[in-house]
Motif scaffolding. Structure first.
Motif, PDB file in Angstrom:
ATOM      1  N   VAL A   8     -34.772  -4.193  30.784  1.00 32.95           N
ATOM      2  CA  VAL A   8     -34.049  -4.893  30.972  1.00 32.95           C
ATOM      3  C   VAL A   8     -32.252  -4.429  30.880  1.00 32.95           C
ATOM      4  O   VAL A   8     -31.681  -4.008  30.240  1.00 32.95           O
ATOM      5  N   VAL A   9     -31.234  -5.744  31.649  1.00 38.38           N
ATOM      6  CA  VAL A   9     -29.867  -5.896  31.301  1.00 38.38           C
ATOM      7  C   VAL A   9     -29.523  -6.169  30.124  1.00 38.38           C
ATOM      8  O   VAL A   9     -29.216  -7.901  30.153  1.00 38.38           O
ATOM      9  N   PRO A  10     -29.034  -5.642  29.403  1.00 41.79           N
ATOM     10  CA  PRO A  10     -28.853  -6.510  27.757  1.00 41.79           C
ATOM     11  C   PRO A  10     -27.155  -7.730  28.555  1.00 41.79           C
ATOM     12  O   PRO A  10     -26.521  -7.090  29.274  1.00 41.79           O
ATOM     13  N   SER A  11     -27.638  -8.485  28.064  1.00 41.86           N
ATOM     14  CA  SER A  11     -26.568  -9.423  27.915  1.00 41.86           C
ATOM     15  C   SER A  11     -24.437  -8.837  27.877  1.00 41.86           C
ATOM     16  O   SER A  11     -24.022  -9.497  28.589  1.00 41.86           O
ATOM     17  N   GLU A  12     -24.663  -7.975  26.201  1.00 40.84           N
ATOM     18  CA  GLU A  12     -23.286  -7.487  26.610  1.00 40.84           C
ATOM     19  C   GLU A  12     -22.503  -6.358  28.059  1.00 40.84           C
ATOM     20  O   GLU A  12     -21.683  -6.184  27.753  1.00 40.84           O
ATOM     21  N   ALA A  13     -24.246  -6.096  28.680  1.00 41.45           N
ATOM     22  CA  ALA A  13     -23.644  -5.126  30.086  1.00 41.45           C
ATOM     23  C   ALA A  13     -23.123  -5.894  30.319  1.00 41.45           C
ATOM     24  O   ALA A  13     -22.167  -5.582  31.978  1.00 41.45           O
ATOM     25  N   TYR A  14     -24.098  -6.955  30.628  1.00 40.79           N
ATOM     26  CA  TYR A  14     -23.178  -7.944  31.757  1.00 40.79           C
ATOM     27  C   TYR A  14     -22.290  -8.681  31.672  1.00 40.79           C
ATOM     28  O   TYR A  14     -21.237  -8.682  33.138  1.00 40.79           O
ATOM     29  N   ALA A  15     -21.799  -8.754  30.217  1.00 40.84           N
ATOM     30  CA  ALA A  15     -20.526  -9.420  30.415  1.00 40.84           C
ATOM     31  C   ALA A  15     -19.060  -8.484  31.006  1.00 40.84           C
ATOM     32  O   ALA A  15     -18.227  -8.598  31.399  1.00 40.84           O
ATOM     33  N   GLY A  16     -19.483  -7.673  29.460  1.00 42.33           N
ATOM     34  CA  GLY A  16     -18.366  -5.925  29.984  1.00 42.33           C
ATOM     35  C   GLY A  16     -18.526  -5.475  32.125  1.00 42.33           C
ATOM     36  O   GLY A  16     -17.328  -5.969  31.632  1.00 42.33           O
ATOM     37  N   TYR A  17     -19.417  -5.800  32.640  1.00 40.89           N
ATOM     38  CA  TYR A  17     -20.105  -5.841  34.185  1.00 40.89           C
ATOM     39  C   TYR A  17     -19.107  -7.036  34.722  1.00 40.89           C
ATOM     40  O   TYR A  17     -17.752  -6.332  35.253  1.00 40.89           O
ATOM     41  N   LEU A  18     -18.899  -7.914  34.357  1.00 42.17           N
ATOM     42  CA  LEU A  18     -18.084  -9.135  34.554  1.00 42.17           C
ATOM     43  C   LEU A  18     -16.438  -8.978  34.369  1.00 42.17           C
ATOM     44  O   LEU A  18     -15.410  -9.063  35.248  1.00 42.17           O
ATOM     45  N   ASP A  19     -16.169  -8.573  33.415  1.00 42.92           N
ATOM     46  CA  ASP A  19     -15.080  -8.220  33.207  1.00 42.92           C
ATOM     47  C   ASP A  19     -14.457  -7.167  34.158  1.00 42.92           C
ATOM     48  O   ASP A  19     -12.976  -6.871  34.267  1.00 42.92           O
ATOM     49  N   CYS A  20     -14.974  -5.989  33.910  1.00 44.20           N
ATOM     50  CA  CYS A  20     -14.595  -4.810  34.605  1.00 44.20           C
ATOM     51  C   CYS A  20     -14.132  -6.123  36.288  1.00 44.20           C
ATOM     52  O   CYS A  20     -13.519  -4.912  36.765  1.00 44.20           O
ATOM     53  N   THR A  22     -13.512  -8.827  36.670  1.00 45.48           N
ATOM     54  CA  THR A  22     -11.744  -9.410  36.668  1.00 45.48           C
ATOM     55  C   THR A  22     -11.245  -8.391  36.924  1.00 45.48           C
ATOM     56  O   THR A  22      -9.959  -9.408  37.371  1.00 45.48           O
ATOM     57  N   ASP A  23     -10.852  -7.394  36.273  1.00 41.75           N
ATOM     58  CA  ASP A  23     -10.043  -6.393  36.033  1.00 41.75           C
ATOM     59  C   ASP A  23      -9.852  -5.741  37.412  1.00 41.75           C
ATOM     60  O   ASP A  23      -9.225  -4.756  37.885  1.00 41.75           O
ATOM     61  N   ALA A  24     -10.539  -6.044  38.597  1.00 44.70           N
ATOM     62  CA  ALA A  24     -11.388  -5.144  39.343  1.00 44.70           C
ATOM     63  C   ALA A  24     -11.075  -3.926  39.480  1.00 44.70           C
ATOM     64  O   ALA A  24     -10.367  -2.721  39.968  1.00 44.70           O
ATOM     65  N   ASP A  25     -11.593  -2.995  38.862  1.00 43.63           N
ATOM     66  CA  ASP A  25     -11.944  -1.626  38.105  1.00 43.63           C
ATOM     67  C   ASP A  25     -13.333  -1.217  38.479  1.00 43.63           C
ATOM     68  O   ASP A  25     -14.021  -1.016  37.886  1.00 43.63           O
ATOM     69  N   GLU A  26     -13.001  -1.085  39.744  1.00 43.39           N
ATOM     70  CA  GLU A  26     -13.642  -0.323  39.920  1.00 43.39           C
ATOM     71  C   GLU A  26     -15.250   1.240  39.290  1.00 43.39           C
ATOM     72  O   GLU A  26     -16.172   1.136  39.526  1.00 43.39           O
ATOM     73  N   GLU A  57     -21.366 -15.762  40.028  1.00 39.77           N
ATOM     74  CA  GLU A  57     -20.658 -15.997  38.938  1.00 39.77           C
ATOM     75  C   GLU A  57     -18.809 -15.476  40.125  1.00 39.77           C
ATOM     76  O   GLU A  57     -17.913 -17.160  39.468  1.00 39.77           O
ATOM     77  N   VAL A  58     -18.294 -14.419  40.743  1.00 38.99           N
ATOM     78  CA  VAL A  58     -17.396 -14.711  41.148  1.00 38.99           C
ATOM     79  C   VAL A  58     -17.145 -16.182  42.120  1.00 38.99           C
ATOM     80  O   VAL A  58     -16.002 -16.382  42.229  1.00 38.99           O
ATOM     81  N   GLY A  59     -18.089 -16.485  43.335  1.00 36.22           N
ATOM     82  CA  GLY A  59     -18.088 -17.952  43.963  1.00 36.22           C
ATOM     83  C   GLY A  59     -17.892 -18.892  43.434  1.00 36.22           C
ATOM     84  O   GLY A  59     -17.200 -19.398  43.154  1.00 36.22           O
ATOM     85  N   GLU A  60     -18.639 -18.668  42.086  1.00 38.60           N
ATOM     86  CA  GLU A  60     -18.169 -20.438  41.520  1.00 38.60           C
ATOM     87  C   GLU A  60     -16.713 -20.351  40.331  1.00 38.60           C
ATOM     88  O   GLU A  60     -16.176 -21.226  40.980  1.00 38.60           O
ATOM     89  N   ALA A  74     -11.940  -8.357  46.144  1.00 38.95           N
ATOM     90  CA  ALA A  74     -11.621  -7.257  45.109  1.00 38.95           C
ATOM     91  C   ALA A  74     -13.580  -7.133  44.835  1.00 38.95           C
ATOM     92  O   ALA A  74     -13.901  -6.037  44.645  1.00 38.95           O
ATOM     93  N   ALA A  75     -13.663  -8.193  44.149  1.00 39.69           N
ATOM     94  CA  ALA A  75     -14.981  -7.873  43.369  1.00 39.69           C
ATOM     95  C   ALA A  75     -15.875  -7.977  44.026  1.00 39.69           C
ATOM     96  O   ALA A  75     -17.208  -7.059  44.141  1.00 39.69           O
ATOM     97  N   THR A  76     -15.958  -8.579  45.055  1.00 40.15           N
ATOM     98  CA  THR A  76     -17.173  -7.963  46.715  1.00 40.15           C
ATOM     99  C   THR A  76     -17.483  -6.613  46.798  1.00 40.15           C
ATOM    100  O   THR A  76     -17.938  -6.274  46.415  1.00 40.15           O
ATOM    101  N   HIS A  77     -15.989  -6.016  47.443  1.00 44.77           N
ATOM    102  CA  HIS A  77     -16.104  -4.949  47.393  1.00 44.77           C
ATOM    103  C   HIS A  77     -16.364  -3.582  46.359  1.00 44.77           C
ATOM    104  O   HIS A  77     -17.376  -2.788  46.380  1.00 44.77           O
ATOM    105  N   ILE A  78     -16.189  -4.229  44.652  1.00 39.73           N
ATOM    106  CA  ILE A  78     -16.786  -2.901  44.004  1.00 39.73           C
ATOM    107  C   ILE A  78     -17.657  -3.183  43.696  1.00 39.73           C
ATOM    108  O   ILE A  78     -18.333  -2.585  42.968  1.00 39.73           O
TER     109      ILE A  78
END
Ligand code: B12
Length: 342
Positions: A8-20, A22-26, A57-60, A74-78
């Motif tokens: 499964v995807v660990p929750s910390e990986a999900y949080a880290g991905y959301l940060d990416c 947020t920073d538009a870090d493709e 979440e981006v949509g929310e 930017a997030a959708t492109h990533i």
């Protein structure tokens, strides 16, 4: 990481991905997704438990006015880049028939069906992804030229349901079974049932349905006898006039609207167009909840951007008077007005 822990995807990986996002870090986002694959998380889980919820979440965040449209884009492109990288990393072999995946005419939410397309590819289907806003005639001619086992059609906005129905019928005339999905059909798929078409809540369910051709073809007929009253057609014919008179009414009653910049006028015309289109769609499927859900959403969006909720109530009031010869539309409008009164 053990294989079981990596499934499964660990929750910390999900949080880290959301940060990416947020920073538009493709590059960091892509690296995180590939690291999960390397740690043993199946590609399907990376797409559905990392990319899909992050995109929702981006949509929310956009809806709450925390993120601008530029941040959302930017997030959708990533997300699109990450999906491509994940599937390219796995290189799935195609062992099954062809499935065509497309968005309805006028539908620009291509990312959700892209996820569906890639899950089907990962499960061995040969997938042709036609992307956003495919005109019905072009889809049908494509289906004629290529021997498709099934077609999966996406609709994210309920206001596109009348177009969706025309498109579904066009595919059926080519004798290609259709499965639909996306938020536009309602959270429980109730408007797909109204249109008489197979619906799947998510990509895995779509894959199971597509693998079972009998189930795909065994759908109860559409429940659209109410369309005989012609209200929908007459409403669509009056679309431009309703938008113009709605804007005139707002200018008459809300002094601030008279001072709107051209961009604000454009946004207001677009909102009025959505009100008329959602109303027409609710009349098409004969379900007021389609409209009430929309006006609640619109009021929330406008209020979070500093526009008073009255800006939605006023056009509804105006349309209730303008459409007094349309009993079903009048009922839908009355429920919409009640919904934003609380
Ligand atoms: C990205 C995005 C856009 C991008 C799309 C880019 C792209 N390439 O896809 C752009 C900028 C173009 C866009 C435009 C608009 N958008 Co938009 N968008 C979104 C956003 C943020 C993400 C969509 C997404 O990828 N979701 C993630 C996916 C994975 O979730 P999902 O859709 O639920 O998909 C799952 C299932 O539904 C199912 N599924 C989905 N599709 C399909 C298809 C098939 C065949 C099957 C079987 C299953 C299936 O499987 C998926 C995975 O499990 C959503 C917000 C959100 N929360 O989803 C808004 C959202 C859908 N958009 C919205 C709106 C209003 C618009 C606009 C009208 C905005 C405007 N004022 O112009 C326009 C309309 C454009 C048009 N005519 O289509 C609203 C819709 C609200 C409503 N009441 O209907 C939302 C919900 C935003 C919000 N929170 O308010 N948008």
């Amino acid at each position: 990481m053990t294989a079981a822990a990596a499934a499964v995807v660990p929750s910390e990986a999900y949080a880290g991905y959301l940060d990416c996002l947020t920073d538009a870090d493709e590059f960091a986002a892509t690296e995180m997704a590939i690291d999960l694959l390397d740690a043993g998380v199946p590609a399907e889980r990376v797409l559905l438990d990392l990319v899909a919820p992050a995109q929702a979440e981006v949509g929310e965040r956009w809806a709450r006015n925390e993120w601008s449209v530029a941040q959302e884009h930017a997030a959708t492109h990533i997300s699109e880049q990450v999906i491509a990288a994940v599937v390219a990393h796995v290189k799935p072999a195609s062992t099954r028939g062809r499935v065509v995946v497309a968005c309805m005419d006028g539908e620009w939410h291509a990312l959700p069906p892209r996820l569906v397309a890639e899950v089907l590819r990962l499960r061995g289907w040969q997938v042709t992804f036609l992307g956003a806003s495919v005109p019905a005639a072009h889809l049908v001619s494509y289906l004629h030229r290529h021997d498709a086992h099934a077609v999966a059609l996406a609709c994210a906005l309920p206001m596109r349901l009348p177009h969706a129905h025309r498109m579904i019928e066009a595919c059926r005339r080519s004798d290609v079974p259709v499965v639909v999905g996306g938020r536009g059909f309602g959270a429980d798929g109730r408007w797909a049932r109204r249109l008489g078409v197979a619906w799947a809540p998510d990509a895995p369910a779509a894959a199971e349905l597509i693998a079972d051709e009998r189930a795909l073809r065994a759908v109860p007929p559409a429940q659209l006898a109410h369309l005989a009253d012609d209200e929908y057609t007459s409403l669509v014919r009056r679309r431009a006039e309703l938008i113009d008179s709605g804007l005139a009414r707002l200018r008459e009653r809300v002094p601030a609207v008279r001072a709107y910049t051209p961009a604000q006028v454009d946004a207001t015309v677009s909102d009025l167009g959505h009100i008329v289109d959602f109303l027409a769609a609710a009349v098409y499927v004969d379900d007021a909840s389609l409209f009430t859900e929309f006006v609640e959403w619109l009021a929330e969006i406008l209020v979070s951007r500093g526009v008073p909720a009255g800006a939605v109530a006023l056009p509804l009031e105006h349309y209730a008077v303008a459409l007094r010869d349309f009993p079903r539309a009048e009922r839908v409008l009355a429920q919409g007005r009640a919904a934003i009164r609380h």
